[in-house]
Design an enzyme around this catalytic site. Structure first.
Site, short mmCIF file in Angstrom:
data_model
loop_
_atom_site.label_atom_id
_atom_site.label_comp_id
_atom_site.label_asym_id
_atom_site.label_seq_id
_atom_site.Cartn_x
_atom_site.Cartn_y
_atom_site.Cartn_z
N LYS A 117 -9.03 -3.42 13.27
CA LYS A 117 -7.78 -4.19 13.16
C LYS A 117 -7.78 -5.09 11.93
O LYS A 117 -6.80 -5.15 11.21
CB LYS A 117 -7.57 -5.04 14.41
CG LYS A 117 -7.08 -4.30 15.62
CD LYS A 117 -6.63 -5.25 16.70
CE LYS A 117 -7.66 -6.30 17.04
NZ LYS A 117 -8.91 -5.72 17.58
N THR A 160 -9.55 -4.90 9.17
CA THR A 160 -9.49 -4.08 7.97
C THR A 160 -8.07 -3.58 7.74
O THR A 160 -7.56 -3.59 6.61
CB THR A 160 -10.46 -2.90 8.09
OG1 THR A 160 -11.79 -3.40 8.28
CG2 THR A 160 -10.43 -2.01 6.86
N ARG A 201 -7.83 -14.64 12.26
CA ARG A 201 -8.72 -15.54 13.00
C ARG A 201 -10.04 -15.74 12.25
O ARG A 201 -10.45 -14.90 11.47
CB ARG A 201 -9.02 -14.96 14.39
CG ARG A 201 -7.81 -14.93 15.32
CD ARG A 201 -8.13 -14.17 16.59
NE ARG A 201 -8.48 -12.78 16.30
CZ ARG A 201 -9.20 -12.01 17.10
NH1 ARG A 201 -9.66 -12.48 18.23
NH2 ARG A 201 -9.45 -10.76 16.76
N LYS A 225 -21.28 -7.16 17.29
CA LYS A 225 -19.92 -6.80 16.92
C LYS A 225 -19.65 -6.94 15.42
O LYS A 225 -18.91 -6.17 14.83
CB LYS A 225 -18.92 -7.67 17.70
CG LYS A 225 -17.45 -7.37 17.38
CD LYS A 225 -16.53 -8.27 18.18
CE LYS A 225 -15.08 -8.04 17.80
NZ LYS A 225 -14.78 -8.49 16.44
N ALA A 281 -10.20 -12.57 22.56
CA ALA A 281 -9.05 -12.09 23.33
C ALA A 281 -9.43 -11.59 24.72
O ALA A 281 -8.56 -11.36 25.55
CB ALA A 281 -8.32 -10.99 22.57
N PHE A 318 -8.80 -7.44 20.23
CA PHE A 318 -9.04 -6.30 21.11
C PHE A 318 -7.78 -5.45 21.27
O PHE A 318 -6.97 -5.37 20.35
CB PHE A 318 -9.62 -6.75 22.44
CG PHE A 318 -11.02 -7.34 22.31
CD1 PHE A 318 -12.03 -6.62 21.69
CD2 PHE A 318 -11.31 -8.61 22.77
CE1 PHE A 318 -13.31 -7.15 21.55
CE2 PHE A 318 -12.60 -9.15 22.64
CZ PHE A 318 -13.60 -8.42 22.03
N PHE A 366 -11.69 7.77 9.10
CA PHE A 366 -13.13 7.82 8.87
C PHE A 366 -13.47 9.10 8.11
O PHE A 366 -12.72 10.09 8.17
CB PHE A 366 -13.89 7.79 10.20
CG PHE A 366 -14.04 6.41 10.79
CD1 PHE A 366 -15.29 5.83 10.91
CD2 PHE A 366 -12.94 5.70 11.22
CE1 PHE A 366 -15.44 4.56 11.46
CE2 PHE A 366 -13.08 4.43 11.79
CZ PHE A 366 -14.34 3.85 11.89
N TRP A 386 -9.86 1.02 4.00
CA TRP A 386 -11.30 0.73 3.92
C TRP A 386 -11.89 1.32 2.65
O TRP A 386 -12.68 0.69 1.96
CB TRP A 386 -12.01 1.30 5.15
CG TRP A 386 -13.48 0.98 5.20
CD1 TRP A 386 -14.06 -0.13 5.75
CD2 TRP A 386 -14.55 1.76 4.64
NE1 TRP A 386 -15.43 -0.08 5.58
CE2 TRP A 386 -15.75 1.06 4.91
CE3 TRP A 386 -14.61 2.97 3.96
CZ2 TRP A 386 -16.99 1.55 4.50
CZ3 TRP A 386 -15.85 3.46 3.55
CH2 TRP A 386 -17.03 2.74 3.82
#
Length: 556
Positions: A71, A73, A94, A105, A273, A301, A381, A409
């Site tokens: 999210k 990214t 955030r 994480k 979250a 999340f 990806f 990315w």
């Protein structure tokens, strides 16, 4: 392939005053923390309060998996892409918590060529906001124990204290502790607990307060527990809300940084979250809406957690509403929801994409409930195949939701041009009417049931005897007419992390309910969700180091 930290270290940042100039801030309206980060003063907020708002875009995601979604990214890449197509766009994100940074994480500064920088500072101490929140929280804890030790004039029942200490680190050993040992001079022995800082009510208040005075007033409304007669005890009765606000006088000011492509970004506040409301500060978002034509923000999340709380809590108090929602999905995560093990995700499996689409479909349904146009962003990806991408596009087309490939990315803003064009089109043509899942005047049970049925796809909530007792207590205190903040596993739409996809026919078990009266919501804990995470067997900290010249290694 370069790591995130290596990409960030190679980037040539603009001085923060240049970034401030880009978004219309005057030199005297920023307080610089070194060359590349700054606090924005409330003088700027007051000066701009009558300016027209830009368009607000919310970035959320499917139910997360260990495969990753991206999210932050996507949010950063989208802002960079919007600026590339000629839009004046700002990100509001955030702040990362040190717990996940050193755990498993990771941080919250994006990745690849879609990052906010200086990423090492942002992921570590930044401007000290987390430390200020921790200090204000623990000042209150110290004041409570001292009040009891000095005679307990308020008659506080130390057996029923709901206020806990916090630390911005994953430390399972502190979940349940005993304080006050050591004899009479050390106070009265009692059981206490630690939460991670980002789960604290102080963090939630920071993110929901409109200014310093509102912050102080909210501190005064915090309920710390009850007295011997079963009546609520408030912080204003202890009289320390002013001292707590003093510790937060700088933390309440939003932080200005930049992306790798020198796009302005405001990074402020960082509640989780799954155990809090998962959105950055109202102050930051509303300021950005005055500075930019487009503001991209995110909710933590999946859409069942952060996005629902964004709509039902943040929008409720801020008087804002998104013009468009972007739901981030990856083929890898969809394959996991379709039954593929993490070890097998690199192999093409179109059937698993089809099976896992049920989760994305449910999250699209959740966002459509709020009447906001939705775009699916496929965070690409290297292992994704043309057949898998084609199948996801076909499924989205069949369901009537626009979908765009996101390669930010790898390519930065250039990798999100089509996504940015579609988001701009959706947001500019949108003027949705605010809608909530429940009415705050519903009973606590009704509010929770509506979330379970509407957002999670379950049947109803089951309440333990303890939860029923707590609900009655809040009703007796007149503190039950508030939004609810569900503390639930992030890994499933249900409260069972093993149930992937889009389960149905399940009940949610609510085990604990407490009021965060200063923040203005009721926290409802479900299942086995932890408010103080632990470190994994091999924490990320094991890969980190710093060289003699100050060069950081291994920070993602």
């Amino acid at each position: 392939m370069l790591s995130d930290i290596e990409i960030a270290q190679q980037n040539r940042m603009e001085k923060i005053q240049v970034i401030a100039d880009k978004c219309g801030l005057q030199p005297e309206e920023i307080e610089q923390y070194g060359h590349y980060k700054a606090k924005i003063s409330f003088d700027a907020i007051r000066r701009l309060e009558n300016e027209k708002d830009g368009k607000l875009v919310l970035v959320t995601a499917i139910t997360p998996t260990p495969a990753g979604e991206g999210k932050s990214t996507t949010s950063i890449g989208l802002v960079q892409a919007l600026n590339k197509i000629g839009k004046n766009a700002i990100a509001t994100l955030r702040e990362p918590s040190l717990g996940p940074v050193f755990g498993i994480k990771g941080g919250a500064a994006g990745g690849g060529y879609a990052q906010v920088v200086p990423m090492d500072d942002i992921n570590l101490h930044f401007t000290g906001d987390m430390h200020a929140i921790t200090s204000a929280n623990n000042l209150l804890s110290a004041m409570i124990d001292n009040h009891v030790h000095q005679g307990n004039e308020l008659g506080i029942d130390i057996r029923q204290l709901s206020w806990t200490r916090v630390l911005d680190m994953n430390d399972r050993a502190l979940r349940n502790v005993t304080v006050g040992l050591g004899g009479k001079v050390c106070g009265f022995p009692r059981e206490d607990h630690f939460m991670i800082t980002v789960a604290s009510e102080i963090m939630a208040i920071l993110c929901l307060a409109k200014d310093l005075e509102d912050l102080k007033a909210r501190f005064g409304r915090i309920v710390i527990g009850c007295n011997m007669q079963g009546e609520p005890v408030y912080v204003h009765q202890l009289g320390c809300e002013g001292a707590m606000a003093l510790l937060m006088k700088d933390a309440i000011k939003p932080n200005l940084v930049q992306t790798l492509e020198h796009t302005p970004a405001i990074v402020h506040g960082g509640p989780f979250a799954n155990i809090a409301h998962g959105c950055n500060s109202i102050v930051a978002t509303k300021l950005a809406l005055k500075l930019g034509d487009f503001v991209v923000t995110e909710a933590g999340f999946g859409a069942d957690l952060g996005a629902e709380k964004f709509m039902d809590i943040k929008c409720h108090y801020a008087g804002i509403y998104p013009n468009a929602v972007v739901i981030v999905a990856t083929l890898r995560a969809l394959k996991m929801h379709g039954g593929v093990a993490k070890a097998d995700l690199n192999s093409e499996n179109v059937a698993a994409v089809t099976a896992g689409f049920v989760n994305l479909k449910k999250q699209i349904e959740n966002m459509r409930f709020f009447g906001v146009p939705v775009l699916v962003a496929i965070n690409k990806f290297a292992t994704d195949t043309d057949a898998e991408i084609g199948e996801l596009k076909r499924l989205c087309d069949e369901y009537g939701v626009p979908v765009e490939l996101n390669e930010c990315w790898e390519k930065g803003g250039d990798g999100g041009i089509d996504m940015a064009k579609k988001v701009a089109e959706l947001a500019e043509s949108s003027n949705p009417t605010p809608k909530t899942v429940y009415d705050v005047n519903d009973s606590i049970e009704e509010k929770i049931d509506k979330i379970v049925q509407t957002i999670y796809g379950g049947v109803k909530a089951d309440f333990t005897a303890n939860a029923k007792k707590q609900i009655k207590q809040l009703a007796d205190w007149g503190l039950d007419k508030l939004p609810v903040c569900m503390a639930k596993t992030q890994y499933s739409l249900s409260d069972n992390p093993a149930l992937l996809g889009a389960p149905s026919g399940f009940n949610i078990t609510v085990s604990d309910i407490r009021v965060a009266n200063g923040a203005g919501f009721i926290v409802c804990r479900t299942g086995d969700v932890m408010v103080m995470p632990g470190l994994p067997k091999k924490p990320a900290a094991l890969n980190m180091d710093i060289e003699a010249d100050g060069t950081i290694k291994g920070l993602f």
